[in-house]
Motif scaffolding. Structure first.
Motif, PDB file in Angstrom:
ATOM      1  N   PRO A 372      20.917  26.021 -17.509  1.00 40.22           N
ATOM      2  CA  PRO A 372      21.747  24.812 -17.555  1.00 40.22           C
ATOM      3  C   PRO A 372      23.175  25.066 -17.070  1.00 40.22           C
ATOM      4  O   PRO A 372      23.801  26.075 -17.409  1.00 40.22           O
ATOM      5  N   GLY A 373      23.670  24.125 -16.266  1.00 40.41           N
ATOM      6  CA  GLY A 373      25.008  24.245 -15.724  1.00 40.41           C
ATOM      7  C   GLY A 373      25.072  25.022 -14.428  1.00 40.41           C
ATOM      8  O   GLY A 373      26.131  25.094 -13.794  1.00 40.41           O
ATOM      9  N   GLU A 374      23.932  25.598 -14.006  1.00 41.32           N
ATOM     10  CA  GLU A 374      23.898  26.402 -12.782  1.00 41.32           C
ATOM     11  C   GLU A 374      22.980  25.767 -11.726  1.00 41.32           C
ATOM     12  O   GLU A 374      22.473  26.449 -10.843  1.00 41.32           O
ATOM     13  N   GLU A 375      22.774  24.456 -11.826  1.00 30.96           N
ATOM     14  CA  GLU A 375      21.861  23.777 -10.909  1.00 30.96           C
ATOM     15  C   GLU A 375      22.346  23.870  -9.463  1.00 30.96           C
ATOM     16  O   GLU A 375      23.534  23.720  -9.189  1.00 30.96           O
ATOM     17  N   ILE A 376      21.406  24.078  -8.555  1.00 29.99           N
ATOM     18  CA  ILE A 376      21.702  24.124  -7.122  1.00 29.99           C
ATOM     19  C   ILE A 376      20.857  23.041  -6.457  1.00 29.99           C
ATOM     20  O   ILE A 376      19.665  23.234  -6.212  1.00 29.99           O
ATOM     21  N   PRO A 377      21.429  21.865  -6.185  1.00 33.99           N
ATOM     22  CA  PRO A 377      20.653  20.736  -5.640  1.00 33.99           C
ATOM     23  C   PRO A 377      20.126  21.026  -4.237  1.00 33.99           C
ATOM     24  O   PRO A 377      20.669  21.850  -3.502  1.00 33.99           O
ATOM     25  N   GLU A 378      19.060  20.309  -3.879  1.00 32.30           N
ATOM     26  CA  GLU A 378      18.546  20.389  -2.518  1.00 32.30           C
ATOM     27  C   GLU A 378      19.582  19.803  -1.558  1.00 32.30           C
ATOM     28  O   GLU A 378      20.195  18.780  -1.843  1.00 32.30           O
ATOM     29  N   GLU A 379      19.743  20.432  -0.402  1.00 35.25           N
ATOM     30  CA  GLU A 379      20.708  19.964   0.585  1.00 35.25           C
ATOM     31  C   GLU A 379      20.048  19.469   1.872  1.00 35.25           C
ATOM     32  O   GLU A 379      20.627  18.637   2.576  1.00 35.25           O
ATOM     33  N   GLN A 380      18.859  19.973   2.168  1.00 32.89           N
ATOM     34  CA  GLN A 380      18.168  19.535   3.377  1.00 32.89           C
ATOM     35  C   GLN A 380      17.454  18.218   3.078  1.00 32.89           C
ATOM     36  O   GLN A 380      16.709  18.110   2.102  1.00 32.89           O
ATOM     37  N   TRP A 381      17.673  17.198   3.895  1.00 35.99           N
ATOM     38  CA  TRP A 381      17.238  15.841   3.558  1.00 35.99           C
ATOM     39  C   TRP A 381      15.742  15.720   3.342  1.00 35.99           C
ATOM     40  O   TRP A 381      15.286  14.976   2.456  1.00 35.99           O
ATOM     41  N   MET A 382      14.940  16.435   4.136  1.00 39.93           N
ATOM     42  CA  MET A 382      13.494  16.281   4.039  1.00 39.93           C
ATOM     43  C   MET A 382      12.967  16.785   2.698  1.00 39.93           C
ATOM     44  O   MET A 382      12.148  16.125   2.047  1.00 39.93           O
ATOM     45  N   TYR A 383      13.437  17.959   2.271  1.00 45.13           N
ATOM     46  CA  TYR A 383      13.007  18.501   0.988  1.00 45.13           C
ATOM     47  C   TYR A 383      13.521  17.632  -0.159  1.00 45.13           C
ATOM     48  O   TYR A 383      12.817  17.396  -1.134  1.00 45.13           O
ATOM     49  N   ARG A 384      14.772  17.176  -0.029  1.00 39.59           N
ATOM     50  CA  ARG A 384      15.349  16.346  -1.088  1.00 39.59           C
ATOM     51  C   ARG A 384      14.553  15.057  -1.255  1.00 39.59           C
ATOM     52  O   ARG A 384      14.232  14.637  -2.379  1.00 39.59           O
ATOM     53  N   PHE A 385      14.187  14.430  -0.153  1.00 40.86           N
ATOM     54  CA  PHE A 385      13.419  13.192  -0.191  1.00 40.86           C
ATOM     55  C   PHE A 385      12.034  13.428  -0.788  1.00 40.86           C
ATOM     56  O   PHE A 385      11.571  12.674  -1.656  1.00 40.86           O
ATOM     57  N   ALA A 386      11.356  14.494  -0.314  1.00 42.13           N
ATOM     58  CA  ALA A 386      10.000  14.783  -0.789  1.00 42.13           C
ATOM     59  C   ALA A 386       9.983  15.066  -2.282  1.00 42.13           C
ATOM     60  O   ALA A 386       9.117  14.565  -3.015  1.00 42.13           O
ATOM     61  N   LYS A 387      10.931  15.859  -2.733  1.00 37.35           N
ATOM     62  CA  LYS A 387      10.953  16.192  -4.157  1.00 37.35           C
ATOM     63  C   LYS A 387      11.295  14.978  -5.015  1.00 37.35           C
ATOM     64  O   LYS A 387      10.738  14.800  -6.097  1.00 37.35           O
ATOM     65  N   LYS A 388      12.199  14.172  -4.537  1.00 33.94           N
ATOM     66  CA  LYS A 388      12.612  12.999  -5.304  1.00 33.94           C
ATOM     67  C   LYS A 388      11.460  12.036  -5.518  1.00 33.94           C
ATOM     68  O   LYS A 388      11.360  11.393  -6.569  1.00 33.94           O
ATOM     69  N   HIS A 389      10.548  11.959  -4.555  1.00 33.46           N
ATOM     70  CA  HIS A 389       9.480  10.964  -4.630  1.00 33.46           C
ATOM     71  C   HIS A 389       8.125  11.530  -5.063  1.00 33.46           C
ATOM     72  O   HIS A 389       7.312  10.804  -5.637  1.00 33.46           O
ATOM     73  N   TRP A 390       7.885  12.820  -4.795  1.00 29.68           N
ATOM     74  CA  TRP A 390       6.537  13.338  -5.044  1.00 29.68           C
ATOM     75  C   TRP A 390       6.459  14.621  -5.861  1.00 29.68           C
ATOM     76  O   TRP A 390       5.380  15.097  -6.157  1.00 29.68           O
ATOM     77  N   PHE A 391       7.621  15.175  -6.223  1.00 27.27           N
ATOM     78  CA  PHE A 391       7.565  16.385  -7.031  1.00 27.27           C
ATOM     79  C   PHE A 391       8.845  16.499  -7.852  1.00 27.27           C
ATOM     80  O   PHE A 391       9.836  17.064  -7.412  1.00 27.27           O
ATOM     81  N   PHE A 392       8.785  15.928  -9.053  1.00 27.00           N
ATOM     82  CA  PHE A 392       9.988  15.893  -9.901  1.00 27.00           C
ATOM     83  C   PHE A 392       9.541  15.928 -11.362  1.00 27.00           C
ATOM     84  O   PHE A 392       8.426  16.312 -11.661  1.00 27.00           O
ATOM     85  N   GLY A 393      10.402  15.511 -12.282  1.00 27.10           N
ATOM     86  CA  GLY A 393      10.106  15.656 -13.708  1.00 27.10           C
ATOM     87  C   GLY A 393       9.104  14.685 -14.277  1.00 27.10           C
ATOM     88  O   GLY A 393       8.545  14.928 -15.350  1.00 27.10           O
ATOM     89  N   PHE A 394       8.844  13.559 -13.570  1.00 26.61           N
ATOM     90  CA  PHE A 394       7.885  12.543 -14.038  1.00 26.61           C
ATOM     91  C   PHE A 394       8.126  12.136 -15.489  1.00 26.61           C
ATOM     92  O   PHE A 394       7.198  11.942 -16.277  1.00 26.61           O
ATOM     93  N   ASN A 395       9.424  12.055 -15.853  1.00 25.59           N
ATOM     94  CA  ASN A 395       9.847  11.614 -17.197  1.00 25.59           C
ATOM     95  C   ASN A 395       9.381  12.541 -18.324  1.00 25.59           C
ATOM     96  O   ASN A 395       9.399  12.148 -19.491  1.00 25.59           O
ATOM     97  N   ALA A 396       8.983  13.750 -17.975  1.00 24.87           N
ATOM     98  CA  ALA A 396       8.546  14.694 -19.012  1.00 24.87           C
ATOM     99  C   ALA A 396       9.709  15.128 -19.897  1.00 24.87           C
ATOM    100  O   ALA A 396       9.523  15.441 -21.073  1.00 24.87           O
ATOM    101  N   TYR A 397      10.926  15.124 -19.333  1.00 24.40           N
ATOM    102  CA  TYR A 397      12.070  15.694 -20.042  1.00 24.40           C
ATOM    103  C   TYR A 397      13.005  14.633 -20.599  1.00 24.40           C
ATOM    104  O   TYR A 397      14.198  14.859 -20.716  1.00 24.40           O
ATOM    105  N   THR A 398      12.487  13.471 -20.928  1.00 28.15           N
ATOM    106  CA  THR A 398      13.320  12.414 -21.513  1.00 28.15           C
ATOM    107  C   THR A 398      13.408  12.589 -23.017  1.00 28.15           C
ATOM    108  O   THR A 398      12.611  13.252 -23.640  1.00 28.15           O
TER     109      THR A 398
END
Length: 398
Positions: A372-398
């Motif tokens: 925590p606090g050391e997050e390194i976000p995706e910077e390349q648009w294609m990976y960022r888009f793909a992860k945002k829509h098809w590979f993410f937390g799926f509300n598991a961590y709410t």
């Protein structure tokens, strides 16, 4: 020219067009569709993973340090009829992608028959590459619906030491070259640890590109199994260094870089906890993930794979408790919770050695990818888009 276009050009120029079509349709389009169906199921409280990983056999020619699979034990494998049955069942619910693991999958006598039986699916074969002969590579090209992910663990000396064999790297490279020669989509995976962290290097990636490799996967060594090696584990700083390297290289080099443990914002995630994947062992046991070798359910239970997995209280409890405890790896960070869940459900040890619980009890908590606090976000648009829509937390961590 952008990195994305350069990667696309490499794919088109160096691949068999039929293989590209299978990859684009079975893995790309249908894979995205399977995640959409998964998201719709979640709204109804139904958990069936869009990606299933299957260790189809325990046998392997190598004896890798820290391996958790019973590779020296009596051969145990999922028979062809059972493989076809579970894949067919999953397909009925939108699945099209399957990871095939071992042991060494190419030691399974029916591996190619499985691929042939499901031309509408895409398979990722995790392999040491030693059994990818010219003839096998030709058949993989004819089938067109599989990528080989070949493990390379370092230099010739390091490979022999880490993998318990002789001439390991040369045999691996021969298999890789056979696959590239047949214009297959070839990946290279490395379990990054203290003895091979030098492979997390731009020059290494450039060498892979020159060899015709299309993607790489750097995953961190996990201290588990009957003979864990804590001295090989990365420090938290080194884990961050690997993550930062991957994010930076995605912007720079035309090679796909896979990771399964961070979302688009750079937050850690566990594919098991999100429900996006679960694992089937060589006995047919349905496990939370490959390194948690305990189960209450099996592919041999009545009702089929979908019914068994969606009704599993053990898997449900694991997802919930893991997500509550950490965004990282629960067996590394909180082996006590894993032990409590196994005891609570009376889960069976799915190993042949039958020492998994003793091994679990002896584990000491250690850090994983959740920092925590050391997050390194995706910077390349294609990976960022793909992860945002098809590979993410799926509300598991709410």
């Amino acid at each position: 020219m952008s990195v994305t276009l350069k990667l696309a050009r490499r794919m088109i120029q160096g691949r068999d067009m039929r293989i590209l079509w299978k990859f684009g349709w079975n893995f790309g389009f249908k894979g995205m569709r399977s995640v959409q169906k998964f998201k719709r199921r979640l709204k109804d409280g139904i958990h069936f993973p869009p990606f299933i990983f299957i260790s189809m056999i325990n046998s392997c020619q190598l004896r890798c340090t820290g391996c958790w699979v019973d590779v020296s034990s009596k051969r145990q494998m999922i028979e062809l009829d059972d493989m076809n049955r579970i894949i067919t069942d999953a397909k009925k619910h939108g699945n099209s992608f399957f990871g095939l693991l071992g042991g060494e999958p190419f030691m399974h006598p029916n591996l190619l028959e499985v691929l042939a039986a499901h031309p509408d699916c895409y398979f990722q074969i995790f392999t040491n590459g030693h059994l990818i002969t010219p003839e096998t590579a030709k058949e993989l090209r004819r089938l067109g619906n599989a990528t080989v992910l070949i493990s390379i663990e370092g230099s010739e000396i390091v490979s022999n030491q880490r993998r318990g064999g002789m001439d390991v790297l040369n045999k691996t490279m021969e298999g890789l070259q056979n696959a590239v020669r047949e214009k297959l989509i070839v990946g290279v995976a490395t379990s990054v640890c203290q003895t091979n962290i030098d492979l997390v290097d731009e020059n290494w990636l450039r060498k892979l590109i020159d060899m015709g490799v299309m993607y790489a996967w750097f995953h961190t060594y996990r201290v588990i199994g009957p003979l864990p090696e804590p001295k090989l584990a990365l420090t938290p700083k080194q884990v961050l260094d690997v993550r930062r390297f991957v994010v930076n290289m995605r912007k720079k080099l035309p090679i796909g870089l896979v990771d399964a443990y961070w979302d688009d914002k750079g937050q850690a995630l566990c594919p098991m906890a999100t429900g996006v994947s679960h694992h089937i062992g060589p006995s047919g046991a349905i496990e939370p993930c490959p390194i948690i070798q305990f189960a209450k359910d099996s592919i041999h239970d009545s009702g089929g794979l979908y019914e068994t997995m969606t009704r599993s209280e053990f898997l449900s409890d694991f997802r919930t408790e893991a997500a509550k405890a950490t965004r990282g790896c629960i067996i590394l960070e909180r082996p006590d919770i894993v032990s409590d869940l196994v005891t609570k459900h009376g889960a069976s040890d799915t190993t042949q050695r039958q020492t998994a619980f003793v091994e679990l009890e002896s584990l000491l908590p250690r850090s994983s990818q959740h920092l925590p606090g050391e997050e390194i976000p995706e910077e390349q648009w294609m990976y960022r888009f793909a992860k945002k829509h098809w590979f993410f937390g799926f509300n598991a961590y709410t």
